[in-house]
Design a protein around this motif. Structure first.
Motif, mmCIF file in Angstrom:
data_model
loop_
_atom_site.group_PDB
_atom_site.id
_atom_site.type_symbol
_atom_site.label_atom_id
_atom_site.label_comp_id
_atom_site.label_asym_id
_atom_site.label_seq_id
_atom_site.Cartn_x
_atom_site.Cartn_y
_atom_site.Cartn_z
ATOM 1 N N TYR A 166 4.884 -5.039 9.775
ATOM 2 C CA TYR A 166 3.886 -6.013 10.223
ATOM 3 C C TYR A 166 3.204 -5.545 11.508
ATOM 4 N N LEU B 58 -8.690 0.010 13.665
ATOM 5 C CA LEU B 58 -9.657 0.435 12.662
ATOM 6 C C LEU B 58 -10.808 -0.543 12.486
ATOM 7 N N PHE B 59 -10.547 -1.841 12.640
ATOM 8 C CA PHE B 59 -11.543 -2.832 12.220
ATOM 9 C C PHE B 59 -11.981 -3.804 13.312
ATOM 10 N N MET B 60 -11.225 -3.956 14.409
ATOM 11 C CA MET B 60 -11.578 -4.928 15.440
ATOM 12 C C MET B 60 -12.449 -4.283 16.514
ATOM 13 N N SER C 148 0.831 -1.194 0.000
ATOM 14 C CA SER C 148 0.000 0.000 0.000
ATOM 15 C C SER C 148 0.867 1.245 0.000
ATOM 16 N N VAL D 144 0.878 -2.538 10.667
ATOM 17 C CA VAL D 144 -0.351 -2.956 9.984
ATOM 18 C C VAL D 144 -1.281 -3.681 10.941
ATOM 19 N N ARG D 145 -0.698 -4.528 11.796
ATOM 20 C CA ARG D 145 -1.507 -5.270 12.762
ATOM 21 C C ARG D 145 -2.190 -4.324 13.748
ATOM 22 N N LYS D 146 -1.444 -3.306 14.217
ATOM 23 C CA LYS D 146 -2.023 -2.350 15.148
ATOM 24 C C LYS D 146 -3.104 -1.510 14.475
ATOM 25 N N LEU D 147 -2.839 -1.089 13.234
ATOM 26 C CA LEU D 147 -3.851 -0.320 12.510
ATOM 27 C C LEU D 147 -5.114 -1.145 12.285
ATOM 28 N N ASN D 148 -4.929 -2.418 11.944
ATOM 29 C CA ASN D 148 -6.088 -3.289 11.739
ATOM 30 C C ASN D 148 -6.888 -3.442 13.023
ATOM 31 N N GLN D 149 -6.176 -3.552 14.156
ATOM 32 C CA GLN D 149 -6.862 -3.691 15.434
ATOM 33 C C GLN D 149 -7.658 -2.436 15.778
ATOM 34 N N TRP E 76 -13.853 2.212 13.904
ATOM 35 C CA TRP E 76 -12.943 3.078 14.650
ATOM 36 C C TRP E 76 -13.686 4.233 15.320
#
Length: 469
Positions: free
Chosen positions: A74, A84-86, A2, A77-82, A403
């Motif tokens: 990694y 923004l989306f979890m 990205s 991205v994992r923190k952003l995913n958590q 989020w």
């Protein structure tokens, strides 16, 4: 990769990789200088060997740096995913918040909480500690197929399991045979539960259908199965001190059932107070105009929040109590509005709420946010006589991303944190000194009394149960 990852790689690469590569290059030049030999062929051989060795070191350093950068990418991205989306999962246990150390010296949070709980005046004429009604035992997302969990509520231990078909069963945790704990090592077999002690198998009606070392199962071999419902993403159990069957059902929220509302997270609070103190907050209009006015950025320490620099924004609430309908006496309704007021002049973030208190342990808050529709499902469960667990589960439509929902839910949790500080330290007042503007509190207490009966368990002042942990 990205655009964000590319920019991250470029910045980190410029800052870290190339200086290290330059250092490695300098090292190569130093160790690649030919030695003072008279034999040119020997000099050339030594030079080639040194160059190969230097290249190996350089490649190793470069690969290590690249692997480190990839690892950072990694984690990012994992923190952003958590974020923004979890969905949010925020838990505050007993002692985490709501207590202040008034003693000399440094005490742990646990020690402070235990001191306050042991010294606090309980109050006189305390109502029964376990009302009759539906209470949450577990969230649907916390129980997978063929999984069993032990839940403690109303002073009882339950074995809660989901069978192969997806059906949830709530039964007494202890085997009728020799008292083995069905939830501690038990196995789900189809829609049955096997005791880990001797292998007795119970069906979803509580009857023993198989004993591995005998062909005849006694007809009296059974355990109690409690009435339960799985509604709105929560598993509830019906509790009544006289073992009366459910007298009313839990309303289904259509948007959750149909999937048009999405699960955005939950906040969980453990509180040391009488169960009636918590839902009574809805009728206590005066506390909304004091305790919850300061901005959430002012913190949760009630002694300091009014002195914060963030007091330029106030939370303003207005409540219109509707009461209950004759055909649904177990449901109490009220409407509420909320807005933020900046510098006592400008109003923003208007919210309309339609609130339903359903029995002693369930509240549905239907909210029209400025940008989306949502519902907050509150469940309240008495774990022990003075130990309550409050869960707020948040659902929104597609217009409110995860989020943003997490931010809103966190702000709501901070407001509850403030209530917890009051609840953890107050005494129960059976006959409070009220002014005429607080008449809704008296009406609410009359309404809530319908969930007590003559045999409802009362607090035992001689017992140390639930005083320390």
């Amino acid at each position: 990769m990205s655009g964000l990852s590319q920019r991250f790689f470029t910045v980190v690469g410029d800052a870290m990789v190339w200086p290290l590569v330059d250092l490695a290059g300098d090292f190569v030049q130093k160790i690649s200088i030919p030695v003072g030999s008279k034999n040119n062929e020997t000099d050339e051989r030594i030079f080639i060997e040194n160059t190969g060795f230097s290249t190996t070191i350089l490649n190793g350093i470069t690969i290590s740096i690249l692997l480190f950068i990839l690892y950072l990418i990694y984690l990012t991205v994992r923190k952003l995913n958590q974020w923004l989306f979890m969905p949010l999962d925020r838990v505050r246990r007993l002692g985490d918040i709501g207590y202040i150390n008034h003693e000399a010296g440094d005490l742990s949070r646990k020690e402070v909480a235990n001191l306050m709980r042991q010294r606090r005046k309980m109050g006189q004429d305390i109502p029964p500690v376990y009302p009759n009604g539906w209470f949450r035992v577990i969230d649907s997302v916390q129980l997978r197929r063929k999984e069993v969990k032990q839940v403690h509520a109303m002073g009882l231990n339950f074995a809660v399991f989901r069978g192969q078909s997806g059906k949830v069963t709530v039964m007494d945790a202890y085997c009728a045979h020799m008292g083995g704990n069905l939830a501690a090592g038990g196995r789900v077999l189809g829609d049955c539960l096997e005791c880990p002690f001797h292998g007795w198998v119970y069906n979803d009606e509580g009857k023993v259908v198989r004993i591995p070392y005998t062909s005849k199962v006694p007809s009296i071999a059974k355990t109690k199965v409690w009435p339960s419902r799985e509604v709105n993403g929560v598993v509830f159990v019906w509790y009544h001190c006289d073992n009366i069957e459910p007298q009313w059902e839990i309303p289904t929220i259509p948007e959750i059932k149909q999937g048009s509302f999405y699960y955005r997270g939950r906040v969980e609070h453990h509180v040391n107070t009488h169960i009636q103190d918590i839902p009574e907050n809805g009728s206590d209009l005066a506390h909304l105009s004091h305790l919850h006015v300061p901005s959430v950025f002012c913190g949760v320490n009630l002694a300091e929040q009014f002195d914060s620099w963030f007091n330029f924004a106030d939370h303003i609430f207005k409540v219109d109590c509707k009461g209950s309908d004759d055909d649904l006496p177990h449901i109490s309704k009220f409407d509420m509005t909320h807005h933020l007021e900046f510098f006592k002049k400008w109003k923003f973030f208007h919210i309309d709420l339609q609130v339903e208190q359903i029995g002693p342990g369930i509240v549905h808050l239907h909210m029209n946010l400025p940008f989306a529709r949502s519902v907050l499902v509150q469940s309240l469960t008495p774990v022990g006589p003075l130990h309550q667990v409050i869960i707020h589960s948040f659902y929104t439509d597609w217009k409110c991303p995860t989020w943003l929902s997490k931010i809103f839910l966190t702000f709501e949790a901070i407001q509850v944190d403030r209530d917890v500080m009051v609840w953890n330290n107050k005494t129960f007042s059976a006959k409070p000194l009220l002014v005429k503007e607080e008449a809704p509190i008296t009406k609410y207490r009359r309404w809530f009394s319908q969930f007590y009966s003559e045999n409802s368990p009362k607090f035992n002042f001689k017992s140390n149960d639930d005083v320390s942990w």
